[in-house]
Design a protein around this motif. Structure first.
Motif, PDB file in Angstrom:
ATOM      1  N   LYS A 102      17.582  -8.868  -3.863  1.00 28.26           N
ATOM      2  CA  LYS A 102      17.689  -7.630  -2.644  1.00 28.26           C
ATOM      3  C   LYS A 102      16.794  -6.767  -2.491  1.00 28.26           C
ATOM      4  O   LYS A 102      16.935  -5.697  -1.652  1.00 28.26           O
ATOM      5  CB  LYS A 102      19.077  -7.118  -2.873  1.00 28.26           C
ATOM      6  N   HIS A 103      15.689  -7.081  -3.224  1.00 30.75           N
ATOM      7  CA  HIS A 103      14.440  -6.211  -3.431  1.00 30.75           C
ATOM      8  C   HIS A 103      13.812  -5.873  -1.605  1.00 30.75           C
ATOM      9  O   HIS A 103      13.574  -6.864  -1.227  1.00 30.75           O
ATOM     10  CB  HIS A 103      13.364  -6.739  -4.053  1.00 30.75           C
ATOM     11  N   CYS A 104      13.946  -4.407  -1.325  1.00 32.27           N
ATOM     12  CA  CYS A 104      13.614  -4.457  -0.189  1.00 32.27           C
ATOM     13  C   CYS A 104      12.663  -3.299   0.321  1.00 32.27           C
ATOM     14  O   CYS A 104      12.719  -2.668   1.118  1.00 32.27           O
ATOM     15  CB  CYS A 104      14.729  -4.427   0.932  1.00 32.27           C
ATOM     16  N   THR A 105      12.026  -2.691  -0.899  1.00 33.18           N
ATOM     17  CA  THR A 105      11.202  -1.684  -0.744  1.00 33.18           C
ATOM     18  C   THR A 105       9.870  -1.874  -0.843  1.00 33.18           C
ATOM     19  O   THR A 105       9.357  -2.771  -1.470  1.00 33.18           O
ATOM     20  CB  THR A 105      11.885  -0.449  -1.794  1.00 33.18           C
ATOM     21  N   GLU A 106       9.165  -1.229   0.052  1.00 38.24           N
ATOM     22  CA  GLU A 106       7.577  -1.532   0.148  1.00 38.24           C
ATOM     23  C   GLU A 106       6.808  -0.110   0.162  1.00 38.24           C
ATOM     24  O   GLU A 106       7.456   0.756   0.703  1.00 38.24           O
ATOM     25  CB  GLU A 106       7.371  -2.494   1.342  1.00 38.24           C
ATOM     26  N   HIS A 124      -1.621  -7.443   2.909  1.00 35.70           N
ATOM     27  CA  HIS A 124      -2.070  -7.446   1.717  1.00 35.70           C
ATOM     28  C   HIS A 124      -2.027  -6.187   0.868  1.00 35.70           C
ATOM     29  O   HIS A 124      -1.459  -6.271  -0.426  1.00 35.70           O
ATOM     30  CB  HIS A 124      -3.416  -7.985   1.728  1.00 35.70           C
ATOM     31  N   PHE A 125      -2.257  -5.141   1.542  1.00 33.99           N
ATOM     32  CA  PHE A 125      -2.476  -3.972   0.682  1.00 33.99           C
ATOM     33  C   PHE A 125      -0.907  -3.233   0.544  1.00 33.99           C
ATOM     34  O   PHE A 125      -0.645  -2.668  -0.675  1.00 33.99           O
ATOM     35  CB  PHE A 125      -3.330  -3.013   1.291  1.00 33.99           C
ATOM     36  N   THR A 126      -0.254  -3.631   1.141  1.00 31.85           N
ATOM     37  CA  THR A 126       1.205  -3.426   1.158  1.00 31.85           C
ATOM     38  C   THR A 126       1.933  -3.812  -0.217  1.00 31.85           C
ATOM     39  O   THR A 126       2.458  -3.436  -1.104  1.00 31.85           O
ATOM     40  CB  THR A 126       1.991  -3.560   2.171  1.00 31.85           C
ATOM     41  N   GLY A 127       1.482  -5.260  -0.261  1.00 30.46           N
ATOM     42  CA  GLY A 127       1.872  -6.006  -1.441  1.00 30.46           C
ATOM     43  C   GLY A 127       1.178  -5.406  -2.800  1.00 30.46           C
ATOM     44  O   GLY A 127       1.910  -5.138  -3.785  1.00 30.46           O
ATOM     45  N   VAL A 128      -0.177  -5.072  -2.770  1.00 29.44           N
ATOM     46  CA  VAL A 128      -0.903  -4.445  -3.884  1.00 29.44           C
ATOM     47  C   VAL A 128      -0.129  -3.184  -4.086  1.00 29.44           C
ATOM     48  O   VAL A 128       0.026  -2.773  -5.300  1.00 29.44           O
ATOM     49  CB  VAL A 128      -2.410  -4.226  -3.617  1.00 29.44           C
ATOM     50  N   ALA A 129      -0.106  -2.231  -3.182  1.00 30.12           N
ATOM     51  CA  ALA A 129       0.491  -1.081  -3.371  1.00 30.12           C
ATOM     52  C   ALA A 129       2.039  -0.966  -4.014  1.00 30.12           C
ATOM     53  O   ALA A 129       2.308  -0.273  -4.751  1.00 30.12           O
ATOM     54  CB  ALA A 129       0.337  -0.073  -2.114  1.00 30.12           C
ATOM     55  N   THR A 130       2.680  -1.960  -3.599  1.00 33.10           N
ATOM     56  CA  THR A 130       4.115  -2.108  -4.207  1.00 33.10           C
ATOM     57  C   THR A 130       4.036  -2.503  -5.516  1.00 33.10           C
ATOM     58  O   THR A 130       4.770  -1.825  -6.288  1.00 33.10           O
ATOM     59  CB  THR A 130       4.768  -2.795  -3.174  1.00 33.10           C
ATOM     60  N   ILE A 131       3.335  -3.497  -5.802  1.00 31.40           N
ATOM     61  CA  ILE A 131       3.416  -4.088  -7.407  1.00 31.40           C
ATOM     62  C   ILE A 131       2.635  -3.017  -8.049  1.00 31.40           C
ATOM     63  O   ILE A 131       3.256  -2.639  -9.222  1.00 31.40           O
ATOM     64  CB  ILE A 131       2.700  -5.530  -7.398  1.00 31.40           C
ATOM     65  N   VAL A 132       1.519  -2.323  -7.715  1.00 34.67           N
ATOM     66  CA  VAL A 132       1.073  -1.314  -8.591  1.00 34.67           C
ATOM     67  C   VAL A 132       2.053   0.014  -8.763  1.00 34.67           C
ATOM     68  O   VAL A 132       2.106   0.236  -9.902  1.00 34.67           O
ATOM     69  CB  VAL A 132      -0.423  -0.896  -8.037  1.00 34.67           C
ATOM     70  N   SER A 133       2.506   0.025  -7.893  1.00 33.92           N
ATOM     71  CA  SER A 133       3.581   1.388  -8.204  1.00 33.92           C
ATOM     72  C   SER A 133       4.813   1.051  -9.026  1.00 33.92           C
ATOM     73  O   SER A 133       5.226   1.957  -9.961  1.00 33.92           O
ATOM     74  CB  SER A 133       4.382   1.724  -6.594  1.00 33.92           C
ATOM     75  N   LYS A 134       5.118  -0.535  -8.669  1.00 38.05           N
ATOM     76  CA  LYS A 134       6.092  -0.972  -9.698  1.00 38.05           C
ATOM     77  C   LYS A 134       5.607  -0.870 -11.456  1.00 38.05           C
ATOM     78  O   LYS A 134       6.412  -0.625 -12.123  1.00 38.05           O
ATOM     79  CB  LYS A 134       6.747  -2.351  -9.452  1.00 38.05           C
TER      80      LYS A 134
END
Ligand code: AMP
Length: 285
Positions: A102-106, A124-134
């Protein structure tokens, strides 16, 4: 070196390190380590008491027609290399642990992500910013290390940290190159011998621009420099230019005249399959 797949166990280890007063350096990676990755880890080991390397091929930063399924892997080799340069913990979670059903935060960083690689790779950078924040929230590093090879990514991460008030200090590490100048990249593994030879044209074009800037005593017109560099790149037909731009280093805005801290950034596609990026500062460091 501890190898850990689990988020909660990783949290327990870093919490204990923080409790003991150790500083933590984080090196986020997607694996298939080369000397560029190892340089980041060495810098982390010189800076922090404990080094955490994350190895996660983050699906959300790949577009549907990109190379996620075939991204190169060598888990045992990566473990040996990371251990050798002094990593204390290799965090290698499975995708379903990072992205629960149910992950739905970007996390989306604005203007900086629209041009250059962002124009070619929507999301691409939304994926990067999300994983780096996590990763920042899981590891809670004091320092995090990113390569200048992905210069736009480094700039985006600095903005993310400022905007979301993360307390981590971001360290940019210069590009590590092959002896002939090709920027090291996990994706170089896809290149045939002749593609490898042709791909060098990206570094050559960037170098020519840098040389012209350093040789001139006045300010240089960006378009003039870029047109000549593109002509050079057209001599290697398997390579197609995705973009070639001269930008102000601090906000990545295009500049019409080269003066101050400018950088030339480029991306090519080799035989439409392999996308490579590189950049050079247009001033003496
Ligand atoms: P990747 O595994 O490709 O996601 O890269 C992980 C980190 O290594 C990123 O911060 C990259 O910028 C950095 N990196 C990759 N290649 C190089 C290189 N040739 N020199 C310096 N840093 C690099």
């Amino acid at each position: 070196m501890i190898v850990e797949k689990n988020i909660e166990d990783t949290r327990r280890i870093v919490t204990e390190w923080h409790r003991k007063g150790f500083s933590i350096g984080l090196v986020p990676t997607m694996g298939y380590f080369h000397d560029g990755h190892l340089e980041l880890m060495k810098r982390a080991a010189d800076t922090a008491d404990k080094v955490v390397v994350s190895l996660f091929v983050n699906p959300t930063q790949f577009g549907p027609s990109e190379d996620l399924a075939v991204y190169p892997k060598d888990f045992d080799g990566d473990c040996a290399k990371a251990r050798e340069v002094g990593a204390d913990l290799l965090f290698c979670p499975e995708p379903d642990m990072i992205y629960a059903p149910k992950h739905c935060t970007e996390v989306t960083v604005g203007d900086l992500t629209e041009g250059l690689c962002g124009a070619d790779r929507p999301g691409h950078f939304t994926g990067v910013a999300t994983i780096v924040s996590k990763l920042f929230n899981i590891v809670r590093p004091n320092h995090a290390f990113f390569g200048e090879k992905d210069f736009q990514q480094l700039t985006v991460i600095r903005q993310l940290v400022a905007d979301l008030n993360f307390t981590v200090s971001i360290v940019g590490v210069p590009i590590v190159r092959e002896p002939d100048g090709l920027a090291m990249s996990s994706r170089n593994a896809y290149l045939s011998r002749s593609e490898r030879e042709a791909a060098l044209v990206l570094f050559q074009a960037l170098s020519r621009i840098k040389q012209e800037v350093l040789d001139s005593d006045g300010m240089r017109d960006s378009q003039d420099l870029l047109v000549k560099a593109r002509e050079l790149m057209e001599t290697k037909p398997p390579c197609r230019v995705d973009y070639l731009e001269i930008v102000d280093e601090k906000d990545l805005s295009p500049v019409s005249t080269v003066k101050g801290k400018c950088r030339v950034l480029g991306a090519i596609r080799v035989n439409d399959r392999i996308r490579l990026i590189d950049n050079l500062a247009l001033y003496m460091a």
